[in-house]
Design a protein around this motif. Structure first.
Motif, PDB file in Angstrom:
ATOM      1  N   GLY A  88       0.826  -1.210   0.000  1.00  0.00           N
ATOM      2  CA  GLY A  88       0.000   0.000   0.000  1.00  0.00           C
ATOM      3  C   GLY A  88       0.859   1.258   0.000  1.00  0.00           C
ATOM      4  O   GLY A  88       0.550   2.243  -0.688  1.00  0.00           O
ATOM      5  N   THR A  89       1.943   1.228   0.766  1.00  0.00           N
ATOM      6  CA  THR A  89       2.858   2.373   0.797  1.00  0.00           C
ATOM      7  C   THR A  89       3.456   2.629  -0.574  1.00  0.00           C
ATOM      8  O   THR A  89       3.474   3.760  -1.075  1.00  0.00           O
ATOM      9  CB  THR A  89       3.984   2.107   1.819  1.00  0.00           C
ATOM     10  OG1 THR A  89       3.398   2.013   3.124  1.00  0.00           O
ATOM     11  CG2 THR A  89       5.020   3.216   1.807  1.00  0.00           C
ATOM     12  N   GLY A 111       0.576   3.655  -3.090  1.00  0.00           N
ATOM     13  CA  GLY A 111      -0.043   4.934  -2.752  1.00  0.00           C
ATOM     14  C   GLY A 111       0.902   6.107  -2.925  1.00  0.00           C
ATOM     15  O   GLY A 111       0.547   7.122  -3.527  1.00  0.00           O
ATOM     16  N   VAL A 112       2.109   5.980  -2.411  1.00  0.00           N
ATOM     17  CA  VAL A 112       3.026   7.116  -2.469  1.00  0.00           C
ATOM     18  C   VAL A 112       3.564   7.309  -3.891  1.00  0.00           C
ATOM     19  O   VAL A 112       3.702   8.436  -4.365  1.00  0.00           O
ATOM     20  CB  VAL A 112       4.168   6.951  -1.446  1.00  0.00           C
ATOM     21  CG1 VAL A 112       5.156   8.101  -1.548  1.00  0.00           C
ATOM     22  CG2 VAL A 112       3.595   6.890  -0.033  1.00  0.00           C
ATOM     23  N   PHE A 136       1.101   9.492  -6.122  1.00  0.00           N
ATOM     24  CA  PHE A 136       0.948  10.940  -6.005  1.00  0.00           C
ATOM     25  C   PHE A 136       2.255  11.684  -5.726  1.00  0.00           C
ATOM     26  O   PHE A 136       2.365  12.857  -6.012  1.00  0.00           O
ATOM     27  CB  PHE A 136      -0.056  11.282  -4.890  1.00  0.00           C
ATOM     28  CG  PHE A 136      -1.442  10.788  -5.144  1.00  0.00           C
ATOM     29  CD1 PHE A 136      -2.199  11.333  -6.180  1.00  0.00           C
ATOM     30  CD2 PHE A 136      -1.994   9.778  -4.374  1.00  0.00           C
ATOM     31  CE1 PHE A 136      -3.487  10.876  -6.429  1.00  0.00           C
ATOM     32  CE2 PHE A 136      -3.279   9.314  -4.619  1.00  0.00           C
ATOM     33  CZ  PHE A 136      -4.031   9.868  -5.644  1.00  0.00           C
ATOM     34  N   ARG A 137       3.212  11.016  -5.096  1.00  0.00           N
ATOM     35  CA  ARG A 137       4.478  11.671  -4.775  1.00  0.00           C
ATOM     36  C   ARG A 137       5.636  10.740  -5.055  1.00  0.00           C
ATOM     37  O   ARG A 137       6.346  10.338  -4.123  1.00  0.00           O
ATOM     38  CB  ARG A 137       4.511  12.052  -3.290  1.00  0.00           C
ATOM     39  CG  ARG A 137       3.442  13.045  -2.877  1.00  0.00           C
ATOM     40  CD  ARG A 137       3.598  13.450  -1.417  1.00  0.00           C
ATOM     41  NE  ARG A 137       4.908  13.938  -1.114  1.00  0.00           N
ATOM     42  CZ  ARG A 137       5.163  15.052  -0.439  1.00  0.00           C
ATOM     43  NH1 ARG A 137       4.172  15.801  -0.002  1.00  0.00           N
ATOM     44  NH2 ARG A 137       6.387  15.423  -0.177  1.00  0.00           N
ATOM     45  N   SER A 162       8.962  10.742  -3.242  1.00  0.00           N
ATOM     46  CA  SER A 162       9.004  10.417  -1.811  1.00  0.00           C
ATOM     47  C   SER A 162       8.940   8.919  -1.543  1.00  0.00           C
ATOM     48  O   SER A 162       9.014   8.508  -0.380  1.00  0.00           O
ATOM     49  CB  SER A 162       7.843  11.108  -1.087  1.00  0.00           C
ATOM     50  OG  SER A 162       7.939  12.510  -1.200  1.00  0.00           O
ATOM     51  N   ALA A 200       9.446   6.937   1.962  1.00  0.00           N
ATOM     52  CA  ALA A 200       8.242   6.315   2.516  1.00  0.00           C
ATOM     53  C   ALA A 200       8.481   4.852   2.877  1.00  0.00           C
ATOM     54  O   ALA A 200       8.034   4.378   3.924  1.00  0.00           O
ATOM     55  CB  ALA A 200       7.088   6.430   1.516  1.00  0.00           C
ATOM     56  N   VAL A 250      -7.121  -3.601  -2.883  1.00  0.00           N
ATOM     57  CA  VAL A 250      -7.690  -2.425  -2.210  1.00  0.00           C
ATOM     58  C   VAL A 250      -7.167  -1.139  -2.842  1.00  0.00           C
ATOM     59  O   VAL A 250      -7.936  -0.228  -3.153  1.00  0.00           O
ATOM     60  CB  VAL A 250      -7.360  -2.457  -0.707  1.00  0.00           C
ATOM     61  CG1 VAL A 250      -7.717  -1.122  -0.054  1.00  0.00           C
ATOM     62  CG2 VAL A 250      -8.088  -3.602  -0.020  1.00  0.00           C
ATOM     63  N   PHE A 251      -5.866  -1.056  -3.042  1.00  0.00           N
ATOM     64  CA  PHE A 251      -5.311   0.195  -3.561  1.00  0.00           C
ATOM     65  C   PHE A 251      -5.583   0.367  -5.054  1.00  0.00           C
ATOM     66  O   PHE A 251      -5.642   1.485  -5.556  1.00  0.00           O
ATOM     67  CB  PHE A 251      -3.823   0.306  -3.224  1.00  0.00           C
ATOM     68  CG  PHE A 251      -3.615   0.818  -1.833  1.00  0.00           C
ATOM     69  CD1 PHE A 251      -3.449   2.172  -1.606  1.00  0.00           C
ATOM     70  CD2 PHE A 251      -3.657  -0.041  -0.741  1.00  0.00           C
ATOM     71  CE1 PHE A 251      -3.301   2.668  -0.324  1.00  0.00           C
ATOM     72  CE2 PHE A 251      -3.504   0.442   0.548  1.00  0.00           C
ATOM     73  CZ  PHE A 251      -3.329   1.798   0.763  1.00  0.00           C
ATOM     74  N   LEU A 264      -8.893   2.006  -4.749  1.00  0.00           N
ATOM     75  CA  LEU A 264      -8.838   3.313  -4.099  1.00  0.00           C
ATOM     76  C   LEU A 264      -8.182   4.360  -4.996  1.00  0.00           C
ATOM     77  O   LEU A 264      -8.604   5.516  -5.049  1.00  0.00           O
ATOM     78  CB  LEU A 264      -8.034   3.169  -2.803  1.00  0.00           C
ATOM     79  CG  LEU A 264      -8.250   4.197  -1.700  1.00  0.00           C
ATOM     80  CD1 LEU A 264      -9.680   4.193  -1.221  1.00  0.00           C
ATOM     81  CD2 LEU A 264      -7.325   3.872  -0.523  1.00  0.00           C
ATOM     82  N   LEU A 265      -7.143   3.936  -5.713  1.00  0.00           N
ATOM     83  CA  LEU A 265      -6.400   4.909  -6.512  1.00  0.00           C
ATOM     84  C   LEU A 265      -7.007   5.072  -7.901  1.00  0.00           C
ATOM     85  O   LEU A 265      -6.894   6.133  -8.504  1.00  0.00           O
ATOM     86  CB  LEU A 265      -4.933   4.472  -6.625  1.00  0.00           C
ATOM     87  CG  LEU A 265      -4.219   4.368  -5.288  1.00  0.00           C
ATOM     88  CD1 LEU A 265      -2.857   3.727  -5.461  1.00  0.00           C
ATOM     89  CD2 LEU A 265      -4.069   5.736  -4.641  1.00  0.00           C
TER      90      LEU A 265
END
Lengths: 223, 223, 223, 223
Positions: B139-140, B143-144, B147-148, B151, B155, B212-213, B216-217
């Motif tokens: 997920g990290t 997710g990261v 958008f970033r 990072s 992360a 899940v991601f 979500l994304l």
């Protein structure tokens, strides 16, 4: 000597002096406060050294490149980023600054200024640790400065934070640091008899990393 | 094999080797110095691993993607970021590198090179911890990097720093790491008998997070 | 309910769940390993929580704003960044997620899922600590997002890292977290009888910071 | 008094107050929990102070410059970044805020509000430590803000993290902080009799760094 070079040498000397003041000083602080628990002393020593490295490279990087380390200067000279004469001058002031930094730390903690370490750090495992530690440091510098140069100062600080713990020698990874730490009979010291093997191992590790990363990073350019 | 692929495989192998040298090496350091206080040993182990991960992903990310983890490679392959053949090659060299890293750590600390862990880590709570740990890691990353992306290396380092403490298993979250840690009878080891359940739980956690991601994304893109 | 809102609520719920799993899980880990030295347990708890917050806000910030905290949502609603109905929905799923996160932590550590804390945290000094802790958190969010929005996730993580140590209550600073921690009789728990004063103090602190920083930051715009 | 100036003074006062609440509060927390192991107490104190400094400078930097320190304000005035009158006003509210912050910490921890430290920190080694600590702080601010201004807040936080450990005085490096810490008979206190030498040393260190870095950084501009 040009004005520019004198400022570079001042930066290398001052930066290496502060680095050693941090390494020795935080070692003494940890040893005095940790009530015999060496792991806690090493935690403080690690935190102080890693944080200081980031700041020092941020400050002095734009002036001199912030080597603070003859092994780094050697690789830079081999890669022709630095002339041989400048490299020798860098190494000389790094050693001078390092010794001064040790004495500053002794003065701050009310220790005798002139000392000689009695802490033996010998054997093949220690030397092998220094090969690994220094090749990791050079790999970090070459790898991160290749793709994310702005992150190099943080990368060096994080690398040393890690290497204090994952190498059996606590990662000296720097011949000037090694020489200077032989002049302190405190937590971070190293007996003079153990220094030559450390320095040899550091040079081997640096050359090894320069070879591997030269290949690894060049390929990316041309493939 | 293309030149590009051989460099990618070298990066995956070398990065995973260093990661394991850090995990095992800092575990031995903590155990030797912490005078029986396991929490202090885990603090050093955590600091070293989290810091090293950031640096390793900064170095090797631009070359191979810096997976160092068959679970990450599996998800990348399922998302078609990687061909199945390349994914299998990645996983093979990750495992090879991981084993090599364990042996390097043993050599640095003067331990016998070949060991087998006797530390049982069994039971449903441990397996559930690995599901949580690995789904958090995936997920990290998803997710990261969505958008970033700049990072993401930081992360991953911060996530593992946290996960060493908030999961009961200290967050292996990586099948190659799990296999390799079964070859070390030190702080960070895991008995071979406990490894299969860990690896199964890691795959379940990775797939769960990818589902899940993915939802979500994707919504963010279209809503 | 729009697709967009359902994703926002999923992000708030999932993020708050992970936050609580981290707070409770790392507390249990610290307590079990630290051999009675509460300061070491708090160090691990702090490191895990601060690191996780940065990562969670990086992941979920672009989706829902990454509040994970009814006090933050309240201030956002008062500043009209959020409609009252959406705010109430945020708060509901934050509380639900928080409770779920506690249970996940209990499951990971093989603890009974359903617990009730017996750890009293009462008295004026504790309540005053929560006023300070929450006003600092809101001030951090408003102040940093005003001038350096990209640094807000890191700022929140660093603020909580600090506040765990400088407030006598270890800085709950979050009504959903407070409610959920009453359901865990472990290191990070709080007796239900102590929760209402904490939550009242958190709301007071949040409103206080919104007033002070509204004035401080508005002036900068017009002066 | 212009509206702009009143906001600047509010920022200096509030920021310094929070800084002192952090220094004193985390010191008390460490002392109460660490069961006599001063190194662990200092680790918590260090983590809290370094993290808070970064956040405070991110918040208040764009408003007032985030000095929080008469030594920093003195150097800024000498470099004509600030008028003498404004500098005096800054110093007055820094001291006022610092004292308030100490009292807030005492209130949070249920300590008597009004105290006087009995912890002697005297002798040449302590004073020399403060010269080093303050010159390092000023060098960090001047050096990093010259080439990487966006990194200055992080640099100050990392510098103090390091300086708490590598100086024998744990790096007060701030006359307002020194005065205020004389009003707390806790971990971070300093007996009033020891304060004047600390403050004198801090001024000497600040002037020294301003001279050295004025030369070092000016050269880079012209060479």
């Amino acid at each position: 000597m040009s004005t520019g070079l004198s400022r570079k040498l001042a930066a290398e000397s001052l930066g290496t002096a502060v680095l050693l003041a941090v390494v020795i000083g935080s070692g003494v602080m940890g040893e005095r406060l940790a009530a015999g628990n060496t792991a806690i002393a090493l935690l403080g020593n690690t935190l102080a050294t890693g944080a200081a490295l980031v700041v020092l490279i941020w400050i002095f990087g734009p002036i001199s490149g912030a080597h603070f380390n003859p092994a780094v200067t050697l690789i830079a000279a081999l890669r022709r980023d630095l002339s041989p004469v400048t490299a020798l001058a860098y190494i000389a002031v790094q050693i001078g600054g390092a010794v001064l930094g040790v004495w500053v730390a002794h003065a701050m903690f009310g220790e005798p200024i002139l000392q000689m370490s009695t802490k033996l750090r010998s054997g093949g495992a220690q030397a092998f640790s220094e090969v690994v530690a220094t090749s990791g440091l050079i790999g970090t510098i070459l790898g991160v400065s290749r793709f994310r140069p702005d992150s190099t100062p943080m990368a060096v600080g994080l690398y040393i934070t890690s290497a204090y713990w994952f190498t059996a020698s606590t990662s000296f990874a720097n011949p000037a640091v090694t020489l200077a730490r032989s002049l302190s009979d405190t937590f971070a010291g190293i007996a003079p008899a153990s220094a030559p093997a450390f320095i040899l191992a550091q040079v081997v590790g640096a050359l090894l990393a320069a070879g591997v990363f030269g290949w690894l990073l060049k390929t990316e350019r041309t493939a």
